[in-house]
Motif scaffolding. Structure first.
Motif, PDB file in Angstrom:
ATOM      1  N   ALA A 506      -1.209 -10.205   4.219  1.00  0.00           N
ATOM      2  CA  ALA A 506      -2.308  -9.772   5.096  1.00  0.00           C
ATOM      3  C   ALA A 506      -1.778  -9.206   6.412  1.00  0.00           C
ATOM      4  O   ALA A 506      -2.203  -8.130   6.859  1.00  0.00           O
ATOM      5  CB  ALA A 506      -3.245 -10.947   5.352  1.00  0.00           C
ATOM      6  N   THR A 507      -0.856  -9.916   7.043  1.00  0.00           N
ATOM      7  CA  THR A 507      -0.346  -9.438   8.333  1.00  0.00           C
ATOM      8  C   THR A 507       0.459  -8.153   8.172  1.00  0.00           C
ATOM      9  O   THR A 507       0.391  -7.259   9.027  1.00  0.00           O
ATOM     10  CB  THR A 507       0.522 -10.523   8.984  1.00  0.00           C
ATOM     11  OG1 THR A 507       1.572 -10.916   8.074  1.00  0.00           O
ATOM     12  CG2 THR A 507      -0.302 -11.740   9.348  1.00  0.00           C
ATOM     13  N   VAL A 509       0.023  -5.784   5.924  1.00  0.00           N
ATOM     14  CA  VAL A 509      -0.887  -4.653   5.703  1.00  0.00           C
ATOM     15  C   VAL A 509      -1.537  -4.216   7.009  1.00  0.00           C
ATOM     16  O   VAL A 509      -1.698  -3.008   7.267  1.00  0.00           O
ATOM     17  CB  VAL A 509      -1.959  -5.028   4.659  1.00  0.00           C
ATOM     18  CG1 VAL A 509      -3.009  -3.945   4.561  1.00  0.00           C
ATOM     19  CG2 VAL A 509      -1.327  -5.251   3.298  1.00  0.00           C
ATOM     20  N   ILE A 510      -1.901  -5.164   7.862  1.00  0.00           N
ATOM     21  CA  ILE A 510      -2.492  -4.813   9.156  1.00  0.00           C
ATOM     22  C   ILE A 510      -1.479  -4.069  10.018  1.00  0.00           C
ATOM     23  O   ILE A 510      -1.816  -3.082  10.693  1.00  0.00           O
ATOM     24  CB  ILE A 510      -2.997  -6.086   9.866  1.00  0.00           C
ATOM     25  CG1 ILE A 510      -4.169  -6.675   9.075  1.00  0.00           C
ATOM     26  CG2 ILE A 510      -3.408  -5.778  11.297  1.00  0.00           C
ATOM     27  CD1 ILE A 510      -4.654  -8.002   9.596  1.00  0.00           C
ATOM     28  N   ASN A 512       0.975  -2.287   8.875  1.00  0.00           N
ATOM     29  CA  ASN A 512       1.054  -0.958   8.263  1.00  0.00           C
ATOM     30  C   ASN A 512      -0.068  -0.059   8.738  1.00  0.00           C
ATOM     31  O   ASN A 512       0.136   1.120   9.050  1.00  0.00           O
ATOM     32  CB  ASN A 512       0.995  -1.080   6.739  1.00  0.00           C
ATOM     33  CG  ASN A 512       2.368  -1.070   6.102  1.00  0.00           C
ATOM     34  OD1 ASN A 512       3.276  -0.407   6.585  1.00  0.00           O
ATOM     35  ND2 ASN A 512       2.526  -1.818   5.032  1.00  0.00           N
ATOM     36  N   LEU A 513      -1.284  -0.598   8.805  1.00  0.00           N
ATOM     37  CA  LEU A 513      -2.441   0.183   9.236  1.00  0.00           C
ATOM     38  C   LEU A 513      -2.278   0.660  10.671  1.00  0.00           C
ATOM     39  O   LEU A 513      -2.528   1.830  10.979  1.00  0.00           O
ATOM     40  CB  LEU A 513      -3.711  -0.660   9.085  1.00  0.00           C
ATOM     41  CG  LEU A 513      -5.006  -0.033   9.608  1.00  0.00           C
ATOM     42  CD1 LEU A 513      -5.327   1.252   8.865  1.00  0.00           C
ATOM     43  CD2 LEU A 513      -6.162  -1.026   9.499  1.00  0.00           C
ATOM     44  N   VAL A 514      -1.852  -0.233  11.566  1.00  0.00           N
ATOM     45  CA  VAL A 514      -1.670   0.140  12.969  1.00  0.00           C
ATOM     46  C   VAL A 514      -0.604   1.220  13.093  1.00  0.00           C
ATOM     47  O   VAL A 514      -0.775   2.213  13.836  1.00  0.00           O
ATOM     48  CB  VAL A 514      -1.303  -1.099  13.802  1.00  0.00           C
ATOM     49  CG1 VAL A 514      -0.944  -0.698  15.225  1.00  0.00           C
ATOM     50  CG2 VAL A 514      -2.446  -2.102  13.802  1.00  0.00           C
ATOM     51  N   GLN A 603      -3.389  -3.546  -0.387  1.00  0.00           N
ATOM     52  CA  GLN A 603      -2.802  -2.547   0.516  1.00  0.00           C
ATOM     53  C   GLN A 603      -3.679  -1.307   0.590  1.00  0.00           C
ATOM     54  O   GLN A 603      -3.981  -0.788   1.678  1.00  0.00           O
ATOM     55  CB  GLN A 603      -1.411  -2.181   0.005  1.00  0.00           C
ATOM     56  CG  GLN A 603      -0.637  -1.257   0.908  1.00  0.00           C
ATOM     57  CD  GLN A 603       0.376  -2.001   1.730  1.00  0.00           C
ATOM     58  OE1 GLN A 603       0.460  -3.203   1.664  1.00  0.00           O
ATOM     59  NE2 GLN A 603       1.152  -1.282   2.509  1.00  0.00           N
ATOM     60  N   ILE A 606      -7.300  -2.038   2.374  1.00  0.00           N
ATOM     61  CA  ILE A 606      -7.274  -2.247   3.826  1.00  0.00           C
ATOM     62  C   ILE A 606      -6.908  -0.953   4.555  1.00  0.00           C
ATOM     63  O   ILE A 606      -7.519  -0.600   5.570  1.00  0.00           O
ATOM     64  CB  ILE A 606      -6.305  -3.385   4.192  1.00  0.00           C
ATOM     65  CG1 ILE A 606      -6.849  -4.717   3.666  1.00  0.00           C
ATOM     66  CG2 ILE A 606      -6.091  -3.450   5.694  1.00  0.00           C
ATOM     67  CD1 ILE A 606      -5.981  -5.904   3.982  1.00  0.00           C
ATOM     68  N   GLY A 610      -9.600   0.763   6.808  1.00  0.00           N
ATOM     69  CA  GLY A 610      -9.218   0.788   8.213  1.00  0.00           C
ATOM     70  C   GLY A 610      -9.190   2.193   8.775  1.00  0.00           C
ATOM     71  O   GLY A 610      -9.687   2.448   9.886  1.00  0.00           O
TER      72      GLY A 610
END
Length: 931
Positions: A506-507, A509-510, A512-514, A603, A606, A610
């Motif tokens: 989870a962390t 993927v977040i 990665n999004l940022v 992945q 999100i 996002g």
């Protein structure tokens, strides 16, 4: 001629806009005309000025004579009552020698505006009544300028002739009528044409044949979009400023002589972005008339794309529910969750990780079945055919719109060179003139590849660096996952240790999004800068090069983490006793016991959601408002607090429009939808709900775009275009690439092929019983390297063999831990499936492409009919003119013989004119007979 009714023969829903809006009747806003309230403002030039008053301070009594005058001076090419701005108080203004640059700009503006008047335009200019501030030049194009330029441009205008549009008969007509009745509530409430079965015959405008056209009012014959396009592209861009060799308004804006040039918003869209009308169809014809064909095609494409997402969303939901229904009957997940099947697995990390039971991964296995089931294979094939049908349907809709918008046979308009190109060319000429006198004239007239070589080298090196930066970001997140998983494994908290995989996934993927969101903004700016240093000649060339660079960088940035999880994670791990290490003591990360498909799904979902929520919606709403606020605060801070009595109490329309954000093109709008199209098609085998989330996003997206184009952006210049350009090629490429990627996702990432192989080649009873045991290999724990065994393990004395997921020989075989025959058999089946899947889907796609014609049959027949009607119409008009001339000649012949010399001369001239008309008529008839 609005889409809602004019296309009723094809039942209006040329493209559903799930966002859609109804529009109110046009209402004139304050400030749409000159001060005489007669001449319409077609275009506005805005600029900032600064001057110094020598005898008084701002607001002193000496400025009072200006206040009694009108707030603008009208310059109108010989119109009565015109006043030059220089005569109204200009003697009170003296510029300091320190303001030489400002004086130079003022002289350039004066020369340019004088040239505009000489070209036939009429202008109205604000008085510069303050020491510094913002001023506007309003431009009106009279009839003789519009008609002259329309003839040069060969703009098709409606003639007096109207003809009936042929409707399809038979059962298709009945179905169309039923569909029209059902969708009647979905039609937007817009002004519509009375007779939707008739179409005006259009013909390129000609002043000599003005009697052919249906001209009821010269002020409204050319609509606002046509007027602004004529002025911007073929009047403002042709007028030069000889003082600085500036050619066109674009060059003057680039040199900061003017700040902006734009047409005015002239319609109030009362329900354009109202949430209550999201279910209605788009009035595409009205959008096209207001914004032009290029933006009209974008909204048409977006509407059709949104419409096509409806069936794919329905099928995706069905596939997802199939996985939910069959999860209880899935034998492999049952075996994995069975507590009696004691599959003791090898440690997940060295030294600090203990042996663990496979049943502890029961939840992951059951969740994987929701997306890893036989229905996903069907859905992948469906989506590949869906993409093909979408592109084919778009070609048909594009051709239909081209017919109704009179774009058939549209020629490429000659584009004016960009200001940056002209500047570079002037610099080259000056440099060549200084270095050599015998320079090649052809090379001096354009930039060659030698001139652009530094830009090409910078493009290649920086794009390569940016791609490597993206890969480095993916590698950095991978290292984060490995190190964080190892650190959490040391925790003394049992809950923390049991949820290591969920926490890390989870962390990561977040993060990665940022990273993707940040790099997207950087890559957009870098792509623009790289395109600028290439110095493309025209705006079209600039736009195409920018699109290619931005798409390449953003494609790699958005999909690199997903590609890593799909095809690389868990492939280079090694085996117990011989693991592959990234750093000392840190192993390469493995897939979850249920496979990497579930993590790929997380992945993808999100990152997709996002990007849509943050980048496509929040950024799209917030950034224009912040820019508008910043520009307002900046203007308030720089402009002095002076009372301008010339200014009207209510803000004029040009003031309101100037405060809006300038239109920068459709590239960002297309780009976000193209990236979304990739999420929907490329990895849809791992996430069948992707079309549903894309549909929900587009319901909001079209409303946001509608609101942004009307309330947040200045009205863009209308641009004629017969297609969406290079974006179609990108869509087609993504569609073909999706077939290959989904084939590899099914064969390599999912367990579809291993399950098939086990059921039909290795199972004793043809069922999936024993599949989990078949996919797990044995390892002798005594073969673990020293220092890697679990410390303080309560199971160390009881465990002789641990299991790991791979097809390898057992430790008691002749070739322990080598790949087994099952591994090579499954690998062969995977490759065979890729080849079979790819060729089957490609064949079906080509078949669909062949079965669906690019041009609808009714449109093809109407185009042929229009040509015939056009010939008949011209023959009839010329014949009537010829009869009129012959009647004059006959009347002159029956007059007394002692007529005046003038009458005989007139008869002779009529006779000559009649003969020339006959020859031209015969020539016209023969020419169209050949066509």
């Amino acid at each position: 001629n609005l889409l809602g009714k004019k296309h009723r023969l094809s039942c209006v829903p040329l493209h559903l806009t799930i966002s859609i809006f109804s529009l109110a009747l046009p209402v004139f806003r304050s400030g749409m005309h000159f001060r005489d309230s007669k001449r319409k403002v077609d275009y506005v030039l805005a600029y900032h000025y600064r001057k110094r008053v020598s005898q008084h301070q701002p607001g002193s009594r000496s400025a009072e004579p200006l206040h009694g005058l009108a707030s603008s001076a009208i310059v109108s090419n010989g119109e009565t009552g015109k006043r030059q701005p220089e005569l109204l108080g200009a003697q009170a203004v003296e510029l300091s020698p320190l303001d030489a640059l400002e004086e130079e700009k003022r002289v350039q503006r004066k020369e340019y505006e004088q040239n505009l008047m000489e070209a036939g335009l009429e202008i109205e200019k604000d008085l510069e009544s303050k020491s510094q501030g913002l001023s506007f030049v309003r431009i009106h194009a009279p009839w003789h300028v519009l008609s002259r330029e329309a003839e040069l441009l060969k703009i098709k205008m409606p003639t007096k002739k109207v003809y009936e549009i042929k409707e399809e008969g038979g059962i298709l007509k009945k179905l169309t009528e039923i569909w029209c009745r059902l969708t009647e509530p979905l039609q937007p409430k817009v002004p519509q044409q009375d007779n939707t079965k008739m179409k005006s015959l259009s013909y390129p405008f000609s002043r000599e044949k003005i009697y052919l056209y249906n001209i009821k009012d010269k002020d409204t014959f050319f609509d606002n979009a046509t007027r602004s396009r004529i002025e911007r592209l073929f009047v403002l861009n042709r007028i030069c400023c000889n003082r600085v060799s500036a050619f066109g308004i674009s060059t003057l804006i680039a040199n900061n002589v003017y700040d902006a040039a734009y047409p005015l918003h002239d319609l109030l869209y009362r329900e354009w972005a109202r949430y209550g009308v999201f279910y209605k169809f788009q009035p595409i014809d009205l959008i096209r008339k207001y914004f032009g064909e290029k933006i009209g095609l974008y909204f048409a494409w977006l509407g059709l794309y949104t419409e096509f997402l409806i069936p794919s969303s329905v099928v995706g939901v069905i596939v997802f529910f199939y996985g939910c229904i069959t999860i209880e009957s899935d034998i492999p997940s049952k075996e994995m969750c069975d507590q009696h099947n004691a599959f003791t697995m090898c440690p997940l990390c060295d030294k600090f990780c203990d042996y663990w039971n496979l049943s502890s991964a029961c939840a992951t296995a059951r969740a994987s079945h929701l997306f890893d089931n036989p229905a996903t294979v069907f859905f992948s094939i469906f989506m590949a055919l869906w993409a093909t049908m979408f592109l084919e349907q778009w070609k048909r809709l594009q051709m239909r719109l081209s017919y109704f918008w009179d774009l058939t046979g549209l020629e490429e308009e000659e584009e004016h060179p960009r200001p940056e190109y002209e500047t570079k060319l002037i610099q080259k000429k000056l440099k060549t003139k200084n270095t050599t006198e015998n320079a090649n004239e052809d090379e001096n007239e354009k930039l060659t590849w030698r001139d652009r070589m530094p830009g090409y080298l910078a493009n290649f090196s920086l794009i390569l660096f940016m791609i490597m930066l993206t890969f480095s970001a993916v590698f950095g997140v991978m290292v984060y996952r490995i190190t964080t998983a190892a650190a959490l494994s040391f925790s003394t908290n049992e809950t923390t240790r049991s949820n290591v995989r969920v926490t890390v996934t989870a962390t990561a993927v977040i993060i990665n999004l940022v990273v993707i969101l940040i790099l997207d903004e950087i890559y957009g700016a870098v792509a623009k800068w790289l395109t600028e240093i290439e110095v493309p000649k025209t705006e079209k060339s600039f736009e195409e090069r920018l699109i290619l660079k931005a798409f390449l960088l953003k494609f790699v940035n958005s999909y690199a983490p997903i590609f890593y999880v799909a095809f690389f994670k868990g492939r280079f791990v090694g085996r117990p006793g011989h693991y592959l290490y990234v750093f000392d003591g840190y192993r390469m990360e493995e897939c979850a016991p249920g496979g990497c498909l579930m993590e790929l799904c997380i992945q993808l979902s999100i990152i997709m959601l996002g990007k849509q929520l943050i980048q496509n919606n929040l950024f799209e709403i917030g950034i224009p408002k912040l820019k508008k606020l910043f520009r307002k605060l900046k203007d308030e801070r720089t402009e002095p607090k002076e009372i301008n009595t010339n200014q009207s109490k209510d803000p004029q329309q040009w003031d309101l429009d100037y405060s809006l954000e300038p239109f920068t093109g459709l590239t960002p709008e297309y780009m976000e939808m193209i990236i979304q199209f990739g999420f929907v098609t490329l990895f849809v085998a791992s996430f069948p709900l992707a079309p549903l989330f894309a549909l929900l996003n587009n319901i909001i997206e079209v409303r946001l775009d509608a609101k942004k184009f009307v309330t947040e952006l200045r009205r863009p210049d209308t641009v004629r275009a017969k297609d969406i350009g290079i974006w179609y090629n990108i869509l087609s490429g993504i569609g073909k690439l999706s077939v290959i990627i989904n084939a590899f996702v099914i064969s390599v990432t999912s367990d579809f092929i291993p399950r098939l192989m086990y059921q039909y080649a290795y199972s004793q009873n043809g069922t999936m019983h024993g599949f989990i045991n078949h996919t797990l290999s044995y390892f002798n724990v005594s073969h673990l390297k020293a220092g890697t065994q679990p410390e303080n393990s309560p199971f160390a004395q009881d465990v002789l063999f641990c299991r790991f997921k791979d097809y390898r020989e057992p430790p008691w075989s002749q070739n322990p831990y080598e790949f087994s025959r099952q591994y090579w058999a499954v690998l062969s089946a995977r490759l065979a499936f890729v080849i079979l899947f790819q060729n089957l889907v490609m064949f079906l796609s080509v078949l669909v492409d062949w079965m669906i014609p690019d041009i609808p049959k009714d449109i093809s027949e109407q185009i042929k009919k229009e040509k015939s009607v056009l010939v008949d119409f011209f023959l009839k008009e010329e014949h009537e003119k010829l009869k009129l001339i012959e009647s004059f000649i006959t009347r002159d012949k029956h007059r007394p013989q002692n007529g005046t010399k003038g009458q005989r001369t007139r008869a002779a001239s009529f006779c000559q004119f009649s003969q020339s008309q006959k020859r031209s008529l015969a020539s016209y008839s023969s020419q169209h007979t050949e066509v």
